[in-house]
Design a protein around this motif. Structure first.
Motif, PDB file in Angstrom:
ATOM      1  N   GLY A   3       1.849  18.323  -7.524  1.00 23.42           N
ATOM      2  CA  GLY A   3       2.882  17.715  -6.711  1.00 23.42           C
ATOM      3  C   GLY A   3       2.342  16.839  -5.602  1.00 23.42           C
ATOM      4  O   GLY A   3       1.142  16.726  -5.386  1.00 23.42           O
ATOM      5  N   ILE A   4       3.277  16.214  -4.900  1.00 25.10           N
ATOM      6  CA  ILE A   4       2.958  15.338  -3.772  1.00 25.10           C
ATOM      7  C   ILE A   4       3.740  15.829  -2.564  1.00 25.10           C
ATOM      8  O   ILE A   4       4.951  16.047  -2.648  1.00 25.10           O
ATOM      9  CB  ILE A   4       3.331  13.876  -4.087  1.00 25.10           C
ATOM     10  CG1 ILE A   4       2.510  13.351  -5.277  1.00 25.10           C
ATOM     11  CG2 ILE A   4       3.107  12.987  -2.870  1.00 25.10           C
ATOM     12  CD1 ILE A   4       2.909  11.960  -5.712  1.00 25.10           C
ATOM     13  N   ILE A   5       3.058  16.015  -1.451  1.00 24.12           N
ATOM     14  CA  ILE A   5       3.730  16.452  -0.227  1.00 24.12           C
ATOM     15  C   ILE A   5       4.441  15.278   0.438  1.00 24.12           C
ATOM     16  O   ILE A   5       5.588  15.375   0.850  1.00 24.12           O
ATOM     17  CB  ILE A   5       2.714  17.062   0.762  1.00 24.12           C
ATOM     18  CG1 ILE A   5       2.047  18.299   0.166  1.00 24.12           C
ATOM     19  CG2 ILE A   5       3.397  17.424   2.078  1.00 24.12           C
ATOM     20  CD1 ILE A   5       0.908  18.843   1.009  1.00 24.12           C
ATOM     21  N   PHE A  18       0.839  -1.188   0.000  1.00 19.27           N
ATOM     22  CA  PHE A  18       0.000   0.000   0.000  1.00 19.27           C
ATOM     23  C   PHE A  18       0.878   1.244   0.000  1.00 19.27           C
ATOM     24  O   PHE A  18       2.049   1.207   0.366  1.00 19.27           O
ATOM     25  CB  PHE A  18      -0.956   0.023   1.205  1.00 19.27           C
ATOM     26  CG  PHE A  18      -0.330   0.496   2.491  1.00 19.27           C
ATOM     27  CD1 PHE A  18      -0.270   1.846   2.797  1.00 19.27           C
ATOM     28  CD2 PHE A  18       0.177  -0.413   3.408  1.00 19.27           C
ATOM     29  CE1 PHE A  18       0.299   2.284   3.982  1.00 19.27           C
ATOM     30  CE2 PHE A  18       0.747   0.013   4.601  1.00 19.27           C
ATOM     31  CZ  PHE A  18       0.809   1.367   4.888  1.00 19.27           C
ATOM     32  N   VAL A  19       0.302   2.345  -0.432  1.00 18.44           N
ATOM     33  CA  VAL A  19       0.996   3.627  -0.416  1.00 18.44           C
ATOM     34  C   VAL A  19       0.025   4.692   0.079  1.00 18.44           C
ATOM     35  O   VAL A  19      -1.137   4.724  -0.324  1.00 18.44           O
ATOM     36  CB  VAL A  19       1.566   3.987  -1.816  1.00 18.44           C
ATOM     37  CG1 VAL A  19       0.459   4.029  -2.867  1.00 18.44           C
ATOM     38  CG2 VAL A  19       2.311   5.306  -1.775  1.00 18.44           C
ATOM     39  N   CYS A  20       0.500   5.523   0.988  1.00 15.79           N
ATOM     40  CA  CYS A  20      -0.273   6.663   1.481  1.00 15.79           C
ATOM     41  C   CYS A  20       0.269   7.911   0.794  1.00 15.79           C
ATOM     42  O   CYS A  20       1.463   8.203   0.884  1.00 15.79           O
ATOM     43  CB  CYS A  20      -0.150   6.794   2.998  1.00 15.79           C
ATOM     44  SG  CYS A  20      -1.025   8.236   3.670  1.00 15.79           S
ATOM     45  N   LEU A  21      -0.592   8.625   0.092  1.00 12.26           N
ATOM     46  CA  LEU A  21      -0.198   9.805  -0.672  1.00 12.26           C
ATOM     47  C   LEU A  21      -0.861  11.041  -0.096  1.00 12.26           C
ATOM     48  O   LEU A  21      -2.039  11.022   0.262  1.00 12.26           O
ATOM     49  CB  LEU A  21      -0.606   9.646  -2.140  1.00 12.26           C
ATOM     50  CG  LEU A  21      -0.021   8.436  -2.867  1.00 12.26           C
ATOM     51  CD1 LEU A  21      -0.761   8.193  -4.179  1.00 12.26           C
ATOM     52  CD2 LEU A  21       1.472   8.632  -3.124  1.00 12.26           C
ATOM     53  N   VAL A  22      -0.086  12.136   0.002  1.00  8.64           N
ATOM     54  CA  VAL A  22      -0.616  13.391   0.518  1.00  8.64           C
ATOM     55  C   VAL A  22      -0.397  14.474  -0.526  1.00  8.64           C
ATOM     56  O   VAL A  22       0.731  14.706  -0.973  1.00  8.64           O
ATOM     57  CB  VAL A  22       0.070  13.794   1.842  1.00  8.64           C
ATOM     58  CG1 VAL A  22      -0.628  15.019   2.438  1.00  8.64           C
ATOM     59  CG2 VAL A  22       0.059  12.644   2.841  1.00  8.64           C
ATOM     60  N   PHE A  23      -1.478  15.128  -0.920  1.00  8.93           N
ATOM     61  CA  PHE A  23      -1.444  16.169  -1.940  1.00  8.93           C
ATOM     62  C   PHE A  23      -1.813  17.521  -1.322  1.00  8.93           C
ATOM     63  O   PHE A  23      -2.572  17.576  -0.352  1.00  8.93           O
ATOM     64  CB  PHE A  23      -2.443  15.857  -3.058  1.00  8.93           C
ATOM     65  CG  PHE A  23      -2.193  14.557  -3.774  1.00  8.93           C
ATOM     66  CD1 PHE A  23      -1.373  14.506  -4.885  1.00  8.93           C
ATOM     67  CD2 PHE A  23      -2.793  13.393  -3.328  1.00  8.93           C
ATOM     68  CE1 PHE A  23      -1.148  13.303  -5.546  1.00  8.93           C
ATOM     69  CE2 PHE A  23      -2.578  12.181  -3.980  1.00  8.93           C
ATOM     70  CZ  PHE A  23      -1.757  12.144  -5.098  1.00  8.93           C
ATOM     71  N   PRO A  24      -1.303  18.626  -1.891  1.00  6.76           N
ATOM     72  CA  PRO A  24      -1.701  19.957  -1.402  1.00  6.76           C
ATOM     73  C   PRO A  24      -3.036  20.388  -1.981  1.00  6.76           C
ATOM     74  O   PRO A  24      -3.405  20.007  -3.086  1.00  6.76           O
ATOM     75  CB  PRO A  24      -0.562  20.856  -1.914  1.00  6.76           C
ATOM     76  CG  PRO A  24      -0.113  20.191  -3.181  1.00  6.76           C
ATOM     77  CD  PRO A  24      -0.288  18.710  -2.970  1.00  6.76           C
ATOM     78  N   SER A  25      -3.761  21.197  -1.219  1.00  5.01           N
ATOM     79  CA  SER A  25      -5.036  21.757  -1.688  1.00  5.01           C
ATOM     80  C   SER A  25      -5.183  23.151  -1.100  1.00  5.01           C
ATOM     81  O   SER A  25      -4.836  23.380   0.065  1.00  5.01           O
ATOM     82  CB  SER A  25      -6.198  20.874  -1.237  1.00  5.01           C
ATOM     83  OG  SER A  25      -7.426  21.403  -1.660  1.00  5.01           O
ATOM     84  N   GLU A  49      -1.886   8.017  -9.863  1.00  2.43           N
ATOM     85  CA  GLU A  49      -2.912   8.478 -10.800  1.00  2.43           C
ATOM     86  C   GLU A  49      -4.308   8.342 -10.204  1.00  2.43           C
ATOM     87  O   GLU A  49      -5.127   9.273 -10.262  1.00  2.43           O
ATOM     88  CB  GLU A  49      -2.814   7.668 -12.099  1.00  2.43           C
ATOM     89  CG  GLU A  49      -3.818   8.079 -13.168  1.00  2.43           C
ATOM     90  CD  GLU A  49      -3.722   7.217 -14.415  1.00  2.43           C
ATOM     91  OE1 GLU A  49      -4.612   7.334 -15.284  1.00  2.43           O
ATOM     92  OE2 GLU A  49      -2.773   6.413 -14.530  1.00  2.43           O
ATOM     93  N   GLN A  50      -4.593   7.171  -9.605  1.00  2.00           N
ATOM     94  CA  GLN A  50      -5.918   6.967  -9.007  1.00  2.00           C
ATOM     95  C   GLN A  50      -6.107   7.820  -7.752  1.00  2.00           C
ATOM     96  O   GLN A  50      -7.192   8.336  -7.492  1.00  2.00           O
ATOM     97  CB  GLN A  50      -6.121   5.494  -8.678  1.00  2.00           C
ATOM     98  CG  GLN A  50      -6.304   4.621  -9.908  1.00  2.00           C
ATOM     99  CD  GLN A  50      -6.750   3.209  -9.572  1.00  2.00           C
ATOM    100  OE1 GLN A  50      -6.234   2.242 -10.100  1.00  2.00           O
ATOM    101  NE2 GLN A  50      -7.721   3.089  -8.686  1.00  2.00           N
ATOM    102  N   GLY A  51      -5.030   7.956  -6.972  1.00  3.71           N
ATOM    103  CA  GLY A  51      -5.104   8.780  -5.767  1.00  3.71           C
ATOM    104  C   GLY A  51      -5.350  10.233  -6.101  1.00  3.71           C
ATOM    105  O   GLY A  51      -6.178  10.906  -5.466  1.00  3.71           O
ATOM    106  N   ARG A  52      -4.667  10.750  -7.126  1.00  2.00           N
ATOM    107  CA  ARG A  52      -4.837  12.149  -7.518  1.00  2.00           C
ATOM    108  C   ARG A  52      -6.269  12.408  -8.013  1.00  2.00           C
ATOM    109  O   ARG A  52      -6.848  13.456  -7.758  1.00  2.00           O
ATOM    110  CB  ARG A  52      -3.835  12.518  -8.605  1.00  2.00           C
ATOM    111  CG  ARG A  52      -3.734  14.023  -8.859  1.00  2.00           C
ATOM    112  CD  ARG A  52      -2.812  14.329 -10.023  1.00  2.00           C
ATOM    113  NE  ARG A  52      -1.458  13.892  -9.784  1.00  2.00           N
ATOM    114  CZ  ARG A  52      -0.560  14.569  -9.072  1.00  2.00           C
ATOM    115  NH1 ARG A  52      -0.916  15.718  -8.499  1.00  2.00           N
ATOM    116  NH2 ARG A  52       0.668  14.115  -8.916  1.00  2.00           N
ATOM    117  N   ALA A  53      -6.835  11.423  -8.724  1.00  2.00           N
ATOM    118  CA  ALA A  53      -8.205  11.571  -9.229  1.00  2.00           C
ATOM    119  C   ALA A  53      -9.212  11.671  -8.085  1.00  2.00           C
ATOM    120  O   ALA A  53     -10.257  12.312  -8.220  1.00  2.00           O
ATOM    121  CB  ALA A  53      -8.550  10.392 -10.133  1.00  2.00           C
ATOM    122  N   ALA A  54      -8.889  11.030  -6.944  1.00  2.00           N
ATOM    123  CA  ALA A  54      -9.803  11.042  -5.798  1.00  2.00           C
ATOM    124  C   ALA A  54      -9.633  12.278  -4.923  1.00  2.00           C
ATOM    125  O   ALA A  54     -10.492  12.569  -4.078  1.00  2.00           O
ATOM    126  CB  ALA A  54      -9.584   9.793  -4.948  1.00  2.00           C
TER     127      ALA A  54
END
Length: 243
Positions: free
Chosen positions: A194-196, A166-173, A214-219
């Motif tokens: 980008g990814i934090i 699994f991978v946990c991804l954190v994006f800025p908003s 790609e799927q994480g960014r779409a969500a």
């Protein structure tokens, strides 16, 4: 290809999410967040004068204290403390309150999977509640790789235990839409790219990783919208009560 999941969810379907600010009376800022049955409460104390040892006195120091639901803090919780601290250091304006320490206590109420993203959202909401200056919000998502090579989002605890990796991804908003006008630093420009933070466990190929991104960014966009609506509605409610 569809994958059968607990509760009949689709591979990209997230569990219901809720977020509430100002849930504790004695903290400078607080929030609770839930992803399905997973629930975390975060409390912010500070900023207080002085920084911790080995911290830069010209910047604010962020201290994270992780408290599990039961038992002593272990290796997993220590890792989450470190990841959360580094994530917050990336989204907070640390030069606004130099030579101070802000302590954030993260209390796990229940863990039914995707615990770290839930904690990140609770912590962000608590910082907003405390009025701490932010460059951006952090929006997190957990992506799991099944033994059959499928990527699923927002796994439950049972699903996590069956995963290959699994991978946990954190994006800025952008944070501007959830704060009153004038409460953000005009010089702070939040990027939506980008990814934090990226935390992975298990073995996955490079292609699987980028597929997860790609799927994480779409969500992230719908997830970010839910978070902001929750915080906006509560801010509006607080203003009406104050009026």
């Amino acid at each position: 290809m569809n994958v059968e999941r607990e509760g009949g969810r689709g591979t990209n379907q997230l569990r219901p999410m809720d977020c509430s600010r100002n849930v504790l009376s004695r903290a400078h800022g607080s929030a609770s967040c839930s992803h399905g049955e997973t629930k975390v409460i975060a409390a912010v104390f500070g900023p207080k004068a002085g920084t911790k040892k080995n911290e830069n006195p010209e910047k604010a120091c962020i201290e994270v204290i992780w408290k599990p639901k039961t038992g002593q803090i272990g290796k997993r919780e220590k890792e989450f403390e470190m990841i959360l601290k580094r994530t917050l250091e990336n989204i907070c304006l640390l030069t606004v309150h130099p030579n101070t320490t802000t302590s954030i206590i993260v209390q796990v109420a229940h863990d039914d999977g995707s615990l770290l993203p839930c904690a990140i959202h609770a912590t962000c909401a608590a910082l907003v509640d405390a009025g701490f200056p932010l460059k951006s919000l952090a929006v997190a998502i957990c992506c799991c790789l099944t033994e059959n090579g499928h990527i699923i989002l927002d796994p439950s605890k049972l699903e996590e235990q069956k995963m290959k990796a699994f991978v946990c991804l954190v994006f800025p908003s952008s944070v501007n839409s959830v704060l009153p006008e004038g409460s953000t630093d005009a010089s702070a420009k939040s990027t939506e790219q980008g990814i934090i933070t990226s935390l992975s466990h298990g073995v996955m190929t490079v292609d699987d990783y980028f597929h997860s991104v790609e799927q994480g960014r779409a969500a992230v966009t719908p997830l970010s919208n839910i978070l902001k609506k929750k915080m906006q509605s509560q801010f509006a409610s607080n203003l009406s009560k104050a009026g």
